[in-house]
Design an enzyme around this catalytic site. Structure first.
Site, PDB file in Angstrom:
ATOM      1  N   HIS A  19       0.864  -1.182   0.000  1.00  0.00           N
ATOM      2  CA  HIS A  19       0.000   0.000   0.000  1.00  0.00           C
ATOM      3  C   HIS A  19       0.905   1.239   0.000  1.00  0.00           C
ATOM      4  O   HIS A  19       2.008   1.196   0.556  1.00  0.00           O
ATOM      5  CB  HIS A  19      -0.840  -0.054   1.285  1.00  0.00           C
ATOM      6  N   ASP A  64       3.030  -4.739   7.955  1.00  0.00           N
ATOM      7  CA  ASP A  64       1.841  -3.904   7.818  1.00  0.00           C
ATOM      8  C   ASP A  64       0.651  -4.852   7.913  1.00  0.00           C
ATOM      9  O   ASP A  64       0.309  -5.534   6.950  1.00  0.00           O
ATOM     10  CB  ASP A  64       1.871  -3.183   6.467  1.00  0.00           C
ATOM     11  N   GLN A  83      -4.609  -5.143   6.930  1.00  0.00           N
ATOM     12  CA  GLN A  83      -5.630  -6.087   6.464  1.00  0.00           C
ATOM     13  C   GLN A  83      -5.585  -7.387   7.253  1.00  0.00           C
ATOM     14  O   GLN A  83      -6.623  -7.937   7.610  1.00  0.00           O
ATOM     15  CB  GLN A  83      -5.414  -6.394   4.966  1.00  0.00           C
ATOM     16  N   LYS A  89     -10.456  -0.465  10.393  1.00  0.00           N
ATOM     17  CA  LYS A  89     -10.706  -1.676   9.600  1.00  0.00           C
ATOM     18  C   LYS A  89     -11.108  -2.860  10.480  1.00  0.00           C
ATOM     19  O   LYS A  89     -11.681  -3.824   9.993  1.00  0.00           O
ATOM     20  CB  LYS A  89      -9.461  -2.046   8.775  1.00  0.00           C
ATOM     21  N   CYS A 125      -4.647   2.559  -3.722  1.00  0.00           N
ATOM     22  CA  CYS A 125      -3.421   3.044  -3.074  1.00  0.00           C
ATOM     23  C   CYS A 125      -2.275   2.056  -3.269  1.00  0.00           C
ATOM     24  O   CYS A 125      -1.486   1.819  -2.338  1.00  0.00           O
ATOM     25  CB  CYS A 125      -3.644   3.293  -1.583  1.00  0.00           C
TER      26      CYS A 125
HETATM   27  C1  LIG Z   1      -2.390  -2.934   3.483  1.00  0.00           C
HETATM   28  C2  LIG Z   1      -2.722  -1.560   3.976  1.00  0.00           C
HETATM   29  N1  LIG Z   1      -1.755  -0.794   4.530  1.00  0.00           N
HETATM   30  C3  LIG Z   1      -1.989   0.437   5.002  1.00  0.00           C
HETATM   31  C4  LIG Z   1      -3.240   0.979   4.951  1.00  0.00           C
HETATM   32  C5  LIG Z   1      -3.419   2.361   5.487  1.00  0.00           C
HETATM   33  O1  LIG Z   1      -4.319   2.391   6.583  1.00  0.00           O
HETATM   34  P1  LIG Z   1      -4.779   3.826   7.120  1.00  0.00           P
HETATM   35  O2  LIG Z   1      -5.356   4.530   5.933  1.00  0.00           O
HETATM   36  O3  LIG Z   1      -5.800   3.560   8.159  1.00  0.00           O
HETATM   37  O4  LIG Z   1      -3.567   4.505   7.628  1.00  0.00           O
HETATM   38  C6  LIG Z   1      -4.293   0.224   4.376  1.00  0.00           C
HETATM   39  C7  LIG Z   1      -5.657   0.745   4.247  1.00  0.00           C
HETATM   40  O5  LIG Z   1      -5.946   1.805   3.775  1.00  0.00           O
HETATM   41  C8  LIG Z   1      -4.015  -1.059   3.883  1.00  0.00           C
HETATM   42  O6  LIG Z   1      -4.974  -1.800   3.323  1.00  0.00           O
END
Ligand SMILES: Cc1ncc(COP(=O)(O)O)c(C=O)c1O
Ligand SMILES: Cc1ncc(COP(=O)(O)O)c(C=O)c1O
Lengths: 414, 158, 414, 158
Positions: free
Chosen positions: C130, C208, C211, C234, C372
């Site tokens: 991401h 990370d 998910q 999430k 993203c």
């Molecule tokens: C794999 C992954 N990493 C990072 C994020 C970033 O999360 P957040 O937007 O809550 O910081 C997300 C979701 O948007 C994600 O799916």
């Protein structure tokens, strides 16, 4: 004052009914909540807005193409309009959302401090800053060779304007970062004068409005400042959201602070490009529910009106200063001419912590400690004070309860 | 399209004219001879468009485009090319202003007689106002057109 | 599967009653919400916890000596215990709260990247990250001379383990920062193997888990990783709060990220000293209400249990893959062996945005775009896909609705 | 204290013994001859204490302290000095563990006969458990004492 004949007067009993928590009792005694400067209570309108979003209209925002996402995006982004109107900003894109005031100041210390200021330049703060407006600049100093200057505070707890101006004289100060209202002394700083003097010496000005915006109408165009920060939870909104306002051309010159989703225009491993302001500074999923709650808080405050709020607070403060002055052995810290509804004090023979605990046992909530302003405490040779602070729901009777409670504490320790 | 009736719920936004121009755009071509060209880019969704303009005295003579994007953006580019041809630059700009308003709000209170007929042709796109994040799909080709008229090389979505 | 005979089965109809929003209709059609990977809906328990705090027990926390503050501090800090238990952390002080995953990764890129890694060292990410796990490392590279390496993804959408190991060979990689589950492909990465290989080459590992933690039991001690980040919204919690878990000795070696209230031990203008972990990393008023909401979300999830959630999701995913495979002209991106309930796909002749909009008109919420993850899209020569993702409240009937809806979209564009 | 009855609501936490030892501590003095000393510091609230220890063969002979802080912390330091004098180091440590438990929870399930009598003397301080942020006021002098027994120079609040 007759409420019927004064259209700006605030009907405190009606307002109190909007805050469910004020019906609570503490140890069988009605809650007297005099700690609003730390964080304010939340009106029903804020609670309802957040519940309504979670129950009927919620999804992640920006680039969701479905109904829930589009509607939630509209709700969240309408907060930006509300904040721009509240502060009289030129442009909604000048409003950057952060986690709190601290996050906003760190963003600025990083993006403006490291991205725009040059080694050898200085940042000028004052002697009455909250740690959140000291430490980020200290970290900037230690990591990037930016000098940190401190404008002294007078014995009355006001900014020493002659010394302030002298510190700007050599033209090295690139940014003045200064409180608009002290969270310890209640002092309101002379914002227009500060801006005029700073600009005359080539420095930009950021105000820490964490306290000020709760008590005074803030008009960033009238102030002509360059940045202004505040925090949602003190303005009757939820935790988890803060605001950095900046003049658009300055925001555009600043590199981003945090990287991630939503703040980019395009990403390749070699190079990424940034979204336009304000999104450049908003990485990741924003505080969506908190933005929706903050909108409700702003609407609530706007309905009451700053004139009415300021008048109510002035009347409370006057009453409190008079009542506290009558208590033997009680000393008030700060006698600024222009002040808001925050009063710090100490009692002979009783430590501030004991004072706070003994008031708590009477149902009265005040704060005690250094109030995240250690250097200011040292300036007055103190370690801690007790602090009472007022909100729109505070009554004169609650101030009487505080005064009576303090008299009991004094007798208890006699 | 044979099952017209069963697609009513989809067709209120994707009217036949949009599907048709999205599928078989009439002006989707690079002009060999042109006076001006500009690109438009919406990095948020990957839509990309290039517009070529050939003037005919005081008016826009011909418009061609190449687009990569959704049905809405292709149809919008094609309908744009169709409606601005033969108009003055001033009229084209006025039409864009009116169209943008319509795409954002679904209605066009400021639309006056000068653009009313052309706007009617573009009206099938007004449904995008329900999807604020897709308004850009409809307006991106117009941003590129205006950039070409201005002599700028690049436009980006608002 | 008979619910009565399987104690770990999840009663989805009962769960659905816990989520008020699922009763909404979109354009007269029942809401089919298949966008949980972007952000999940909130159960009544989370809503109630936040409302209850705002109505009965709220004040700023830490160092407030009055009843409201003490009780709110307890409520907020109990979230740290709940998070530590959820992740099987050694110690509650290893749990740092941030604004979201993005904030957690930026904290790490700053405090570990600039404070511990040395110029010339490298950070290794993967080709399926991401943006939030790409851009912060890119910024670190550009500002601090840390090399950025990318482990490739196979055509099946899995991590290329041979290439991954080869990139570690020269011993320059100080940190592997890699997803535990792709938000685009659904791929679950082989976390234990990644850690084993990375540690063998002297690199620390951050996952990370934005998910992964929604779908799988995460046990940081069993994984033996060094850092793990995730985001509250999430996991059925509120927006505005995220988590960084880190091994205590590593957290202790890291300098702070943001400066301000609450993260200090003492402040003078000359020098400030930092609070102990985790507070060193938590500047300013925390996301108090969000922490309280997150506690309720964790309790809710724990009551259902990860075994039941994972089984439900596996069953949904299997069903969805089978149904989508039957749609002519539909292509699924990613065929990983180990995968969670996130499925990206494209349709011949219909752009992903049109697919999403046309599904929305049938009441079905999916996401479309680059999710993203632009570099991953480019890896597969795509600009965008549509994505359906599942939560504990997703039903098999909703997946049928998606498949039927997609068949209509295909016919509509035929 | 003449109006005893009217202060009931205050006195359940600030019992007479706390007020008394807070106001007139018996052991608030630097020892001229000592074997060990350590400081304790709670930067969060500004409380500061220094403890001196003089051994008498196997037992703690005398304890003196200087404290700057609230009534709770001064009273706690004084009661601590009083109760540990004449005890072995092991007993003093056990007493601290029990006291800390009591200060945090209001009760002491693990308290055994060895410390029961001393703990009774400290019981008036148990009310602080209602104020988690003030538990440190009560335990800070003990942290300094243990640091002195350990031969460490500084203790900080937990
Ligand atoms: C794999 C992954 N990493 C990072 C994020 C970033 O999360 P957040 O937007 O809550 O910081 C997300 C979701 O948007 C994600 O799916
Ligand atoms: C003057 C002042 N500045 C900054 C802050 C920090 O605000 P926050 O903790 O919401 O970041 C506060 C309040 O805590 C304050 O009173």
């Amino acid at each position: 004052m007759n409420v019927m004949t004064n259209p700006t007067a605030l009907d405190v009993e009606r307002i109190r009914r909007d805050f469910p928590i004020l019906k609570q009792t503490i140890r069988g005694k009605p809650l007297v909540f005099l700690d609003s400067a730390a964080s304010a209570q939340k009106p029903r309108a804020v609670i309802d807005a957040m519940v309504n979003a979670m129950e009927t209209q919620y999804a992640n925002i920006h680039r969701g193409l479905h109904w829930m996402s589009e509607r939630t995006t509209e709700a969240y982004e309408s907060t930006r309009d509300a904040v721009a109107a509240l502060m009289n900003a030129n442009d909604r894109s000048e409003i950057v959302f952060t986690g709190n005031s601290t996050g906003a100041i760190n963003l600025l210390a990083h993006s403006y401090g490291r991205g725009v200021l040059k080694r050898g330049q200085a940042v000028l703060i004052s002697g009455m800053e909250h740690h959140s407006n000291i430490v980020p600049w200290q970290m900037l100093r230690d990591a990037h060779g930016i000098e940190l200057r401190v404008a002294p505070v007078t014995d009355a707890g006001e900014l020493d304007m002659a010394a302030f101006e002298a510190l700007l004289e050599d033209g090295k100060v690139g940014l003045v970062a200064i409180t608009h209202m002290s969270n310890v002394l209640g002092t309101i700083t002379p914002a227009e004068r500060i801006v005029r003097i700073a600009h005359a010496h080539g420095a930009k000005v950021m105000f820490d409005g964490s306290q000020a915006i709760v008590h005074r109408k803030v008009d960033v165009r009238a102030l002509d400042c360059d940045f202004y920060v505040w925090t949602g939870h003190k303005l009757y909104g939820p935790t988890g959201i803060g605001v950095l306002w900046g003049k658009r051309d300055l925001l555009e010159r600043m590199p981003p602070f945090m990287g991630g989703g939503d703040m980019i225009s395009s990403v390749t491993y070699e190079q990424s490009t940034w979204a336009a302001v304000p999104h450049k500074f908003e990485a990741g999923t924003p505080a969506i529910l908190e933005g929706i709650g903050l909108k409700a808080a702003i609407d609530y405050v706007q309905t009451i009106g700053y004139d009415a709020m300021a008048a109510h607070e002035a009347s409370l403060t006057e009453h409190a200063l008079a009542r506290l002055a009558g208590i033997q052995g009680l000393h008030i810290l700060g006698q600024a001419q222009d002040r808001g509804g925050v009063i710090s004090f100490s009692l002979d023979k009783a430590h501030a912590h004991d004072v706070a605990t003994l008031l708590d046992r009477q149902g009265i909530a005040v704060r005690a400690g250094h109030h995240c302003a250690e250097p200011l405490m040292h300036r007055f040779n103190l370690d801690s004070t007790a602090r009472a602070s007022f909100g729109i729901y505070t009554t004169h009777a609650e101030i009487d309860a505080l005064a009576d409670g303090l008299i009991r504490v004094r007798e208890f320790f006699a | 399209m044979t099952q017209t009736d069963s697609f009513d719920d989809l067709r209120d936004l994707y009217q036949e004219v949009i599907l048709d121009h999205g599928r078989r755009p009439r002006h989707a071509q690079r002009l060999d001879a042109f006076d001006s060209t500009a690109k438009g880019d919406n990095p948020m969704c990957g839509d990309r468009v290039q517009v070529w303009v050939k003037y005919d005295a005081d008016t826009i003579g011909r418009v061609g485009f190449e687009a990569r994007g959704c049905a809405i953006s292709v149809a919008s580019a094609d309908l744009m090319a169709e409606t601005v041809q033969g108009r003055s630059q001033t009229d084209a700009r006025a039409l864009f202003a009116a169209f943008r308003e319509m795409a954002r709000t679904g209605i066009c209170p400021t639309c006056n007689a000068a653009v009313a007929d052309a706007l009617e042709r573009l009206a099938p796109l007004s449904g995008v106002h329900e999807y604020p994040s897709r308004v850009k799909c409809a307006t991106l080709p117009w941003h590129a057109l205006i950039a070409a008229l201005d002599g700028t090389k690049e436009a980006s979505s608002e």
